[in-house]
Motif scaffolding. Structure first.
Motif, short mmCIF file in Angstrom:
data_model
loop_
_atom_site.label_atom_id
_atom_site.label_comp_id
_atom_site.label_asym_id
_atom_site.label_seq_id
_atom_site.Cartn_x
_atom_site.Cartn_y
_atom_site.Cartn_z
N LEU A 51 -13.82 39.88 109.39
CA LEU A 51 -14.68 39.11 108.14
C LEU A 51 -13.57 37.93 107.38
CD1 LEU A 51 -16.78 38.69 106.50
CD2 LEU A 51 -16.20 40.75 105.54
N PHE A 52 -12.36 38.80 107.20
CA PHE A 52 -11.38 37.93 106.21
C PHE A 52 -10.90 36.85 107.30
CE2 PHE A 52 -11.79 41.79 103.77
CZ PHE A 52 -11.90 40.97 102.40
N ALA A 53 -10.85 36.87 108.40
CA ALA A 53 -10.23 35.58 109.40
C ALA A 53 -11.12 34.74 109.15
CB ALA A 53 -9.78 36.20 110.49
N TRP A 54 -12.36 35.05 109.47
CA TRP A 54 -13.58 34.17 109.24
C TRP A 54 -13.54 33.29 107.89
CZ3 TRP A 54 -18.16 33.67 106.21
CH2 TRP A 54 -18.97 32.99 106.59
N ILE A 55 -13.41 34.16 106.75
CA ILE A 55 -13.50 33.68 105.48
C ILE A 55 -12.21 32.56 105.39
CG2 ILE A 55 -12.99 33.94 102.96
CD1 ILE A 55 -14.58 36.65 103.39
N THR A 56 -11.12 33.07 105.90
CA THR A 56 -9.97 32.11 106.01
C THR A 56 -10.24 30.72 106.71
OG1 THR A 56 -8.27 33.94 105.93
CG2 THR A 56 -7.47 31.77 106.52
N GLY A 57 -10.86 31.09 107.87
CA GLY A 57 -11.20 29.67 108.48
C GLY A 57 -12.01 28.64 107.71
N ARG A 58 -12.88 29.16 106.90
CA ARG A 58 -13.62 28.50 106.04
C ARG A 58 -13.36 28.09 104.76
NH1 ARG A 58 -15.56 29.09 110.23
NH2 ARG A 58 -17.68 29.55 110.68
N VAL A 59 -12.24 28.80 104.01
CA VAL A 59 -11.50 28.41 102.72
C VAL A 59 -10.26 27.57 103.15
CG1 VAL A 59 -10.56 29.38 100.84
CG2 VAL A 59 -12.30 30.52 101.61
N ARG A 60 -9.56 28.15 104.12
CA ARG A 60 -8.30 27.34 104.51
C ARG A 60 -8.48 26.94 106.06
NH1 ARG A 60 -4.21 28.42 100.87
NH2 ARG A 60 -5.13 28.86 99.02
N PRO A 61 -9.17 26.11 106.54
CA PRO A 61 -9.25 25.43 107.66
C PRO A 61 -7.98 25.05 108.23
CG PRO A 61 -10.29 23.93 106.17
CD PRO A 61 -10.10 25.23 105.44
N GLY A 62 -7.68 25.64 109.40
CA GLY A 62 -6.35 25.17 110.22
C GLY A 62 -5.19 25.90 109.71
N LEU A 63 -5.30 26.78 108.77
CA LEU A 63 -4.08 27.81 108.47
C LEU A 63 -3.75 28.48 109.58
CD1 LEU A 63 -2.53 28.60 105.96
CD2 LEU A 63 -4.09 30.68 105.61
N TYR A 64 -4.37 28.84 110.52
CA TYR A 64 -4.05 29.92 111.65
C TYR A 64 -3.92 29.16 112.82
CZ TYR A 64 -5.32 33.72 108.51
OH TYR A 64 -5.14 34.88 107.49
N LYS A 65 -3.84 27.69 112.76
CA LYS A 65 -3.87 26.83 113.82
C LYS A 65 -2.40 27.16 114.55
CE LYS A 65 -4.10 22.19 115.24
NZ LYS A 65 -4.38 20.72 114.85
N GLY A 66 -2.67 27.29 115.81
CA GLY A 66 -1.43 27.48 116.69
C GLY A 66 -0.84 28.87 116.71
N LEU A 67 -1.83 29.78 116.39
CA LEU A 67 -1.14 31.19 115.98
C LEU A 67 -2.28 32.16 116.79
CD1 LEU A 67 -0.82 31.53 111.97
CD2 LEU A 67 1.18 31.10 113.95
N GLY A 68 -2.72 31.54 117.99
CA GLY A 68 -3.64 32.46 118.79
C GLY A 68 -2.84 33.31 119.42
N GLY A 69 -1.66 33.13 119.99
CA GLY A 69 -0.59 34.14 120.84
C GLY A 69 -0.50 35.24 120.05
N GLN A 70 -0.03 34.97 118.82
CA GLN A 70 0.54 35.90 117.67
C GLN A 70 -0.71 36.82 117.29
OE1 GLN A 70 2.54 34.63 113.91
NE2 GLN A 70 1.07 35.62 112.79
N ILE A 71 -2.06 36.14 117.04
CA ILE A 71 -3.22 36.89 116.59
C ILE A 71 -3.49 37.84 117.70
CG2 ILE A 71 -5.65 36.78 116.12
CD1 ILE A 71 -4.84 34.33 114.54
#
Length: 249
Positions: free
Chosen positions: A38-58
């Motif tokens: 849920l909070f990752a989804w909120i982050t994607g809406r509020v701060r789009p792109g903040l987790y870009k390129g972090l797929g492996g880390q996630i």
């Protein structure tokens, strides 16, 4: 029909405790996936792109976190079984069992004791050997994401998993207050790792905020490592001179 023998009762109790641990593991794991998701989804809406390129880390964060869920589930399941099947814990459901003023006070006591345990074990894990063996897993999240709240090596997960289950055997608490403790623990753990500040600036920079840990405070820990060790409150950081103020996530 003959009564159950002692060994039979012991085996039945062991099975029930193990089943409780399995069920609690599933609950902790599903709770993690739902709340962090849920909070990752909120982050994607509020701060789009903040987790870009972090797929492996996630993906690594999720893997470590689900392993941690099993470690958290074991003592939690035993405590739940001890409460419901044996009445061993100090958890109560009748509000009249203790004075009403104890309900909010017990919440603060649990948070303060948990925070104290976390501060000192966390600070210990930043010593070279414990860090290399265990805590480096958590700090491999650069920057941390909403999925990193439970991303722990099993050794670190064990130090966090025992706190609340031990406290329920020692300190009386109403079941509703215990639920609130677990909710605060979950929300703070996630929001402190999201990489951005979800709480209002007026709160974070207020006199109250001077004593509370939010993402702005904990992010500084992930930047500098040797500071800001607390979980809920900045009391120990202030007292021990390890508070280095706020970051700007």
């Amino acid at each position: 029909m003959p009564a159950s023998s002692g060994p039979d009762l012991w085996v039945a109790g062991l099975f029930a405790a193990a089943l409780s641990a399995v069920m609690m593991t599933a609950i902790v794991g599903v709770r993690y996936l739902i709340t962090s998701g849920l909070f990752a989804w909120i982050t994607g809406r509020v701060r789009p792109g903040l987790y870009k390129g972090l797929g492996g880390q996630i993906r690594r964060e999720i893997g470590w976190s689900l392993l941690s869920a099993a470690i958290y589930g074991l003592p939690a399941g035993i405590a739940a079984w001890g409460w419901q099947a044996r009445g061993w814990t100090r958890i109560y459901t009748d509000p009249a069992a203790w004075p009403l003023w104890w309900m909010p006070l017990s919440l603060l006591v649990y948070l303060a004791l948990h925070d104290t345990w976390f501060y000192w074990t966390h600070r210990w894990m930043h010593r070279p050997r414990p860090f290399r063996i265990a805590h480096a897993v958590h700090h491999a999240s650069r920057p941390p994401t909403a999925w990193a709240a439970m991303s722990f090596h099993p050794v670190e997960a064990l130090t966090g998993a025992v706190v609340i289950p031990v406290l329920v055997f020692l300190v009386p608490i109403h079941a509703a207050m215990l639920g609130l403790v677990l909710t605060i623990m979950t929300v703070m753990g996630i929001t402190n790792h999201m990489g951005w500040e979800i709480f209002p600036r007026r709160l974070v920079h207020s006199r109250i905020g001077h004593w509370l840990i939010t993402a702005s405070h904990h992010h500084r820990h992930h930047e500098n490592y040797r500071c800001n060790y607390g979980l809920y409150f900045r009391f120990w950081d202030h007292l021990c001179g390890t508070d280095r103020g706020l970051s700007a996530p």
